[in-house]
Design a protein around this motif. Structure first.
Motif: not given
Ligand code: NAD
Ligand code: UDP
Length: 425
Positions: A260-261, A266-267, A278, A282, A415, A418
């Motif tokens: 996502p993203g 993203s959602e 993910n 992150r 990531v 971002a």
């Protein structure tokens, strides 16, 4: 010297085929295209609305070097053709099926987050949109390999056992789980001896399909897949359609879904491998839906693709069959999956695991109203073993090791970028 003839499982030469591969640009499609290009002489008419995951097979070879040396050519140059079309409404589809020896239909909405939030799209995609494919194959006497799902089994008979029944306890045994097949025990009705496996192991020609109530829209997908299976079966019985139905049991590996993203919304909520990847990328806790107590058996995509390859090249053994394709030895609860992924990701990334690596969330919070879950999915392997001699090889640890190494290599930097917040001037 001429290359040796390629032989099927019965020793007959395999003739080069043209394959209409619908959904070729997705996770399974991209691995199947790679396999067909690298290991067979077959031609693929790759149909999808996207082609990002097979771009490496479609891109023209690089321009000739300036010194005039011979230009490198993809060895499969000309054997794969991409057709960007939506099977919902495109008159070119029948022509592509007519040109092919076999059609493989992978196209579907197949992420659980959609089943209860976009039930109409889910039902249309998995039933209505598949109808013309079945019809064109049947009317033109073309073979069809259709992708269904293990989810057609729904919940197990065992899930209806009382919560404190001893049979339930045997089953949280993890990846080193005992083989359930041979355990014999007393049934609920205490005088009848039953095989415990009958409560849990899912068998193509014997297990019932048990879905929740209509309000539990999670089952919109399973129900649509079941109806298209029944339609294909009926086309076989009444009109002689040559078909094979595949029921994948949680195939996982590189290129599954999106992060996502990064390469998806993203959602968006992808399937569990990408959700957990993910979270790991992150450095946030992995979310365990309803405590992560559901169980799954995971099979490595490369093992599973080998089974599809055998189906394609052995029509006499595959036609008229429904095949479970999974790895009964790789069973874990989702909580155990999370714990193993945390360890493996730490190994491949060199980063220490978070202290609080997982967090519980309710299914209502995570998926919304109408979610429900399959409790346990163990594939019976008798039919695929007998017909095609196929067995999965890769352990859960090994498949996660190569998959998470890929996730780290492909996404870690993107990531990180971002997540870097712009500094206010
Ligand atoms: P995926 O979403 O990665 O691939 C599906 C592909 O179909 C996508 O590229 C999508 O763009 C394409 N598609 C969808 N609708 C289309 C349309 N109308 N026209 C043209 N293309 C369309 O999913 P996947 O994991 O590769 O799954 C493939 C099939 O296997 C699906 O039918 C799915 O239900 C089934 N399946 C997969 C798993 C698994 O473990 N991956 C499990 C059970 C069932
Ligand atoms: N799941 C989870 N956390 C996530 C994503 C999924 O606990 O971030 C659970 C989900 O509720 C289900 C299992 O993982 O029990 C497998 O989900 P997936 O989306 O891969 O598909 P399914 O096997 O249900 O078709």
């Amino acid at each position: 010297m001429a290359a040796a003839a390629r032989l099927d499982l019965d020793g007959n030469p395999i003739k080069p085929m043209t394959i209409c591969l619908i959904g070729a640009g997705g996770f399974i499609g991209s691995h199947l295209c790679e396999k067909l290009m690298a290991e067979t002489p077959h031609t693929v008419l790759a149909v999808d609305v996207y082609n990002d995951k097979i771009k490496h097979l479609l891109d023209p070879p690089p321009p000739p070097p300036a010194d005039g040396a011979q230009q490198a050519r993809n060895p499969w140059d000309g054997r794969i053709e991409f057709h960007r079309l939506n099977i919902k409404h495109d008159s070119r589809l029948e022509g592509l099926i007519k040109m092919s020896d076999v059609t493989i239909n992978l196209a579907a909405i197949c992420t659980p987050a959609d089943y209860n939030t976009r039930p109409l799209d889910t039902i249309y995609s998995n039933f209505i949109d598949a109808l013309p494919v079945v019809r064109y194959c049947s009317e033109n006497n073309k073979r069809l390999i259709h992708f269904s799902t293990c989810e057609v089994y729904g919940k197990t008979l065992g899930s209806y056992l009382p919560k404190d029944h001893p049979l339930r306890k045997v089953h949280s045994s993890g990846i080193h789980s005992i083989c359930l097949e041979d355990v014999v025990t007393l049934s609920l009705t205490n005088c009848m001896i039953v095989k415990e496996s009958e409560f849990y192991v899912l068998k193509e020609d014997a297990s019932p399909c048990i879905f929740g109530s209509v309000e539990k829209q999670r089952w919109s997908y399973a129900c649509a897949k079941q109806l298209i299976e029944r339609l294909i079966y009926a086309e076989g019985a009444e009109n002689g359609l040559e078909y094979t139905i595949v029921r994948p049991f949680n195939w996982i590996g590189p290129r599954m879904d999106f992060i996502p993203g990064i390469d998806g919304p993203s959602e968006g909520v992808p399937r569990v491998l990408a959700c957990f990847s993910n979270n790991l990328l992150r450095r946030e806790p992995l979310k365990l839906v309803d405590g992560g107590q559901s169980q799954r058996t995971f099979v490595y995509i490369k093992d599973a693709i080998e089974a599809v390859h055998l189906m394609i090249e052995n029509p006499a053994r595959a036609n008229g069959h429904i095949f479970n394709v999974g790895n009964p030895n790789n069973e874990v609860t989702i909580k155990q999956l999370a714990e193993i992924m945390v360890q493996v990701y730490s190994k491949v990334s060199g980063e220490p695991p978070l202290e609080a690596a997982t967090i519980d969330v309710s299914s209502k919070q995570f998926y919304g109203e109408g979610y429900d879950d399959s409790d346990k999915r163990i594939p019976d392997m008798t039919i695929i073993n007998k017909q095609l001699g196929w067995n999965p090889k890769t352990s859960l640890w090994d498949l996660l090791d190569s998959t998470l190494a890929y996730q780290h290599r492909t996404y870690a930097e993107a990531v990180r970028m971002a997540m870097v917040k712009p500094v206010a001037s």
